[in-house]
Scaffold this motif. Sequence first.
Motif, mmCIF file in Angstrom:
data_model
loop_
_atom_site.group_PDB
_atom_site.id
_atom_site.type_symbol
_atom_site.label_atom_id
_atom_site.label_comp_id
_atom_site.label_asym_id
_atom_site.label_seq_id
_atom_site.Cartn_x
_atom_site.Cartn_y
_atom_site.Cartn_z
ATOM 1 N N SER A 132 0.429 -1.005 -0.106
ATOM 2 C CA SER A 132 0.603 0.275 0.207
ATOM 3 C C SER A 132 1.077 1.174 -0.262
ATOM 4 O O SER A 132 1.690 1.413 0.707
ATOM 5 C CB SER A 132 -0.778 -0.223 1.276
ATOM 6 N N LEU A 133 0.133 1.985 -0.371
ATOM 7 C CA LEU A 133 1.047 3.582 -0.224
ATOM 8 C C LEU A 133 0.062 4.945 -0.290
ATOM 9 O O LEU A 133 -0.964 4.281 -0.633
ATOM 10 C CB LEU A 133 1.800 3.825 -1.697
ATOM 11 N N ARG A 134 0.057 5.925 0.066
ATOM 12 C CA ARG A 134 -0.862 7.092 -0.106
ATOM 13 C C ARG A 134 -0.150 7.591 -0.650
ATOM 14 O O ARG A 134 0.881 8.198 0.322
ATOM 15 C CB ARG A 134 -1.238 7.238 1.522
ATOM 16 N N HIS A 152 -5.114 6.633 -1.521
ATOM 17 C CA HIS A 152 -4.920 5.504 -1.056
ATOM 18 C C HIS A 152 -4.978 4.626 -1.386
ATOM 19 O O HIS A 152 -5.586 3.788 -2.442
ATOM 20 C CB HIS A 152 -5.856 5.359 0.361
ATOM 21 N N LEU A 153 -3.610 3.923 -2.395
ATOM 22 C CA LEU A 153 -3.542 2.620 -2.995
ATOM 23 C C LEU A 153 -3.110 2.115 -2.007
ATOM 24 O O LEU A 153 -2.843 1.730 -1.304
ATOM 25 C CB LEU A 153 -2.210 2.806 -4.064
ATOM 26 N N VAL A 188 -7.941 7.834 -12.801
ATOM 27 C CA VAL A 188 -8.068 6.691 -11.584
ATOM 28 C C VAL A 188 -9.347 7.073 -10.721
ATOM 29 O O VAL A 188 -10.030 5.841 -10.464
ATOM 30 C CB VAL A 188 -7.155 6.642 -11.638
ATOM 31 N N ALA A 189 -8.942 8.464 -9.829
ATOM 32 C CA ALA A 189 -9.781 8.437 -8.954
ATOM 33 C C ALA A 189 -10.715 10.175 -8.881
ATOM 34 O O ALA A 189 -9.587 10.785 -9.182
ATOM 35 C CB ALA A 189 -9.982 8.524 -7.641
ATOM 36 N N ALA A 233 -9.202 0.838 -10.351
ATOM 37 C CA ALA A 233 -8.960 1.586 -9.074
ATOM 38 C C ALA A 233 -10.148 0.880 -8.419
ATOM 39 O O ALA A 233 -9.933 0.713 -7.164
ATOM 40 C CB ALA A 233 -8.809 3.055 -9.273
ATOM 41 N N LYS A 234 -11.367 0.364 -9.212
ATOM 42 C CA LYS A 234 -12.213 -0.217 -8.158
ATOM 43 C C LYS A 234 -12.360 -0.331 -7.381
ATOM 44 O O LYS A 234 -11.785 -2.269 -7.247
ATOM 45 C CB LYS A 234 -13.589 0.153 -8.766
ATOM 46 N N GLY A 235 -12.657 -0.788 -5.936
ATOM 47 C CA GLY A 235 -12.391 -1.691 -4.954
ATOM 48 C C GLY A 235 -11.157 -1.525 -4.174
ATOM 49 O O GLY A 235 -10.580 -2.830 -3.214
ATOM 50 N N ARG A 236 -9.899 -1.086 -4.718
ATOM 51 C CA ARG A 236 -9.136 -1.052 -4.116
ATOM 52 C C ARG A 236 -8.082 0.468 -3.559
ATOM 53 O O ARG A 236 -7.193 -0.047 -3.088
ATOM 54 C CB ARG A 236 -7.636 -1.893 -5.531
#
Length: 116
Positions: free
Chosen positions: A17-19, A82-83, A48-49, A64-67
């Motif tokens: 994960s990364l932010r 937030h990845l 992406v979002a 990106a959906k759901g993650r």
Amino acid sequence: QVQLVESGGGQVQAGGSLRLSCAASGGTFRNFAMGWFRQAPGKEREFVAGINWSGSTTNYGDSAKGRFIVSIDSPKNTVYLHLNTLKPEDTAVYYCNKVTALPWAWGQGTQVTVSS
């Protein structure tokens, strides 16, 4: 003149994960929806979002959906991404900008590299 500064990228293993953060300055932002975009080598930039300035509405690209989760700290003029559950195909330079047909000047982006 609007300035967008992205940060928080790095190199992680698959599943990590990364932010990411995007600090905006030099303008009035509350009338715009903000978004994250990414561009992988040899590919076009993709959405992406996105999030509106109040944070009440979000939308995501299929990748990106759901993650991934987009959020905003409006008083700080900062947008976050937030990845989670990262995959090698998420490797790209990530940028933020307003979500319109006429974006502001693009920032330098932040590199995300995901290894398998």
